[in-house]
Design an enzyme around this catalytic site. Structure first.
Site, PDB file in Angstrom:
ATOM      1  N   SER A 277       0.857  -1.187   0.000  1.00  0.00           N
ATOM      2  CA  SER A 277       0.000   0.000   0.000  1.00  0.00           C
ATOM      3  C   SER A 277       0.891   1.233   0.000  1.00  0.00           C
ATOM      4  O   SER A 277       1.961   1.240   0.601  1.00  0.00           O
ATOM      5  CB  SER A 277      -0.871  -0.022   1.260  1.00  0.00           C
ATOM      6  OG  SER A 277      -1.269   1.295   1.601  1.00  0.00           O
ATOM      7  N   LYS A 283       0.857  -3.371   4.923  1.00  0.00           N
ATOM      8  CA  LYS A 283      -0.018  -4.145   4.053  1.00  0.00           C
ATOM      9  C   LYS A 283       0.707  -4.941   2.976  1.00  0.00           C
ATOM     10  O   LYS A 283       1.725  -4.531   2.455  1.00  0.00           O
ATOM     11  CB  LYS A 283      -1.030  -3.215   3.358  1.00  0.00           C
ATOM     12  CG  LYS A 283      -1.903  -2.466   4.324  1.00  0.00           C
ATOM     13  CD  LYS A 283      -3.302  -2.981   4.439  1.00  0.00           C
ATOM     14  CE  LYS A 283      -4.024  -3.020   3.156  1.00  0.00           C
ATOM     15  NZ  LYS A 283      -5.437  -2.857   3.284  1.00  0.00           N
ATOM     16  N   GLU A 290      -7.017 -10.693  -6.738  1.00  0.00           N
ATOM     17  CA  GLU A 290      -8.146  -9.769  -6.888  1.00  0.00           C
ATOM     18  C   GLU A 290      -8.379  -9.422  -8.355  1.00  0.00           C
ATOM     19  O   GLU A 290      -9.521  -9.275  -8.799  1.00  0.00           O
ATOM     20  CB  GLU A 290      -7.911  -8.502  -6.062  1.00  0.00           C
ATOM     21  CG  GLU A 290      -8.040  -8.777  -4.575  1.00  0.00           C
ATOM     22  CD  GLU A 290      -7.623  -7.596  -3.715  1.00  0.00           C
ATOM     23  OE1 GLU A 290      -8.185  -7.461  -2.620  1.00  0.00           O
ATOM     24  OE2 GLU A 290      -6.740  -6.819  -4.121  1.00  0.00           O
TER      25      GLU A 290
END
Ligand code: ARG
Length: 460
Positions: A277, A283, A290
């Site tokens: 991130s 993260k 995804e």
């Protein structure tokens, strides 16, 4: 210059030309168009339109063009030709002069485009089947390494019964095997040549279309010229196969995204397929998965779009059908990319066994075992189900697992419960009992792995 100038006295509006031209996407059919043209030139010799010598000149020029395309496929895009068929013809004329103008005798862009696209589809089917098999192999290898990785199995996203990670992998192997067989099946209907059907009514030259089909590597020639130039079932079938295959990959992705979540913590994805991130330093996001899940949408869209384009089209060819290519190309590229990406995700995926086992023990995943235990002692299943429901409520109230309740307490629910119940409630026993074909017992899973390896030729 357009292929059809004679009938027109005014230039096409530039805006219309841009709207109408398909070269910017059908340039991908260049090699197929050239290959089909070589075969057509040979057919024209058989009916006396071309001499052997003329055919040889055309074939040589077409082969040169093919080499130029291989060296620089994007260079086609610099042309302002209407479509790939016009482009090949203009290049040919540039190379051999007027002789090039003879090639289109007895042929139409309608049977030509149908042929080119079928040739393209046939090649893609080969690549897709390979990509599916690669992913299957990766799943089987992961299964083999994780025959002892117990984890919770879910229904309604609630822990239901323990399974192994191997069994999960093999479930996806089954889906992929069906995807592969769907393509093999689609290939049978697609492998039929439309060339020699002309614009719609058939060619006026007495060409042996079966021989021509053979030169092109097709199994046979189509039966009806009207159908041949307007049939896009092969596009629909490949898109349907892609749509179903992408649904499988999307579910695969969703399962792994969940397993990788902080809440589940069953797996750790490799750094190779995750990203960070820009704001939150801690993260590690499952982007590859995804995107696989997300890209499923456009493939479903391509199938629906093509269905709607064809619905209500009168026979035979209509320009609407030019809309078949962009969606198909995108869907097939997407499916292929996602298959490769899914294979990459499995490479380097770590299973956190202690955490999986811990989770498998929670959530009363062995409640069915207790019911089966009571059944073995003569309690009818429906009654046993009810008794175990009460045991679970009692265990929940105390914040304990079923096997943490003392025997005296279990016996208050049914006096037939004895000390041997604790063996039955173990994870190992839950797995071992599922011995029937397709079940999660280690014996069945080991057998499924052997079978899968045989089918996928993995021992060689
Ligand atoms: N670019 C056209 C297509 O993709 C080729 C066929 C054109 N045929 C015609 N009659 N205008 O469908």
């Amino acid at each position: 210059m357009a292929l059809w100038g004679g009938r027109f006295s005014q230039e096409a509006d530039q805006r219309f030309k841009q709207f109408n031209d398909s070269l910017r996407f059908d340039f991908r059919l260049a090699q197929q168009d050239i290959f089909g043209s070589v075969a057509w030139s040979k057919a024209l010799v058989t009916v006396g339109v071309l001499s052997q010598d003329e055919q040889a000149q055309l074939e040589q020029a077409l082969n040169e063009l093919s080499e130029e395309v291989t060296a620089n496929p994007q260079s086609i895009l610099q042309s302002d030709a209407e479509d790939i068929h016009s482009w090949v013809e203009s290049k040919l004329i540039a190379k051999v002069g007027d002789l090039g103008k003879k090639l289109h005798t007895g042929r139409s862009r309608n049977d030509q485009v149908a042929t080119d696209l079928k040739l393209w589809c046939k090649e893609e089917v080969i690549h897709l089947r390979q990509a599916i098999v690669e992913l299957q192999k990766a799943l089987v290898i992961t299964a083999e390494q994780n025959q002892n990785s117990v984890m919770p199995g879910y229904t309604h996203l609630q822990r239901a019964q323990p399974v192994t990670f191997a069994h999960w992998c093999l479930a996806y192997n089954e889906m992929l095997a069906r995807d592969e067989s769907r393509l093999a099946d689609a290939l049978k209907r697609l492998d039929i040549s439309p060339l020699g059907c002309g614009a719609l009514a058939g060619t006026a030259y007495d060409i042996d279309r079966e021989q021509l089909a053979g030169w092109l590597g097709f199994a046979s020639a189509t039966n009806n010229s009207l159908d041949s130039v307007s049939d896009r079932d092969h596009v629909l079938e490949l898109l349907s196969s892609a749509a179903i295959g992408m649904v499988h990959l999307s579910r695969f992705a969703e399962d792994l995204i969940f397993f990788n979540s902080g809440e589940a913590g069953f797996i750790e994805l490799s750094d190779k397929v995750t990203s960070g991130s820009s704001l939150m330093p801690q993260k590690k996001n499952p982007d590859a998965l995804e995107l696989i899940r997300g890209k499923c949408g456009r493939v479903q869209g391509a199938l629906t779009g093509m269905m709607m384009t064809l619905k209500g089209l009168p026979l035979a060819y209509n320009k609407d059908m030019q809309e078949d290519k962009e969606g198909l190309f995108d869907a097939i590229d997407t499916w292929s990319d996602c298959l490769h990406m899914a294979t990459l995700v499995l490479d380097g995926l770590q299973i956190r066994r202690p955490r999986c086992e811990e989770a498998a023990k929670q959530g009363y995943a062995n409640a069915t075992e207790l019911a089966d235990y009571l059944v073995a002692k003569g309690v009818p299943f429906r009654e046993a189900h009810h008794i175990v429901g009460e045991v679970v409520v009692c265990a929940i109230e105390q914040g304990k697992a079923i096997e943490e309740l003392p025997l005296s307490e279990l016996q208050m629910f049914n006096s037939k419960i004895m000390i041997d119940v604790y063996d039955i409630l173990s994870l190992q026993s839950c797995l071992d009992k599922r011995l029937a074909k397709g079940g999660v017992s280690q014996k069945q899973v080991a057998y499924a792995i052997v079978k899968a390896k045989e089918v996928l030729n993995m021992d060689k």
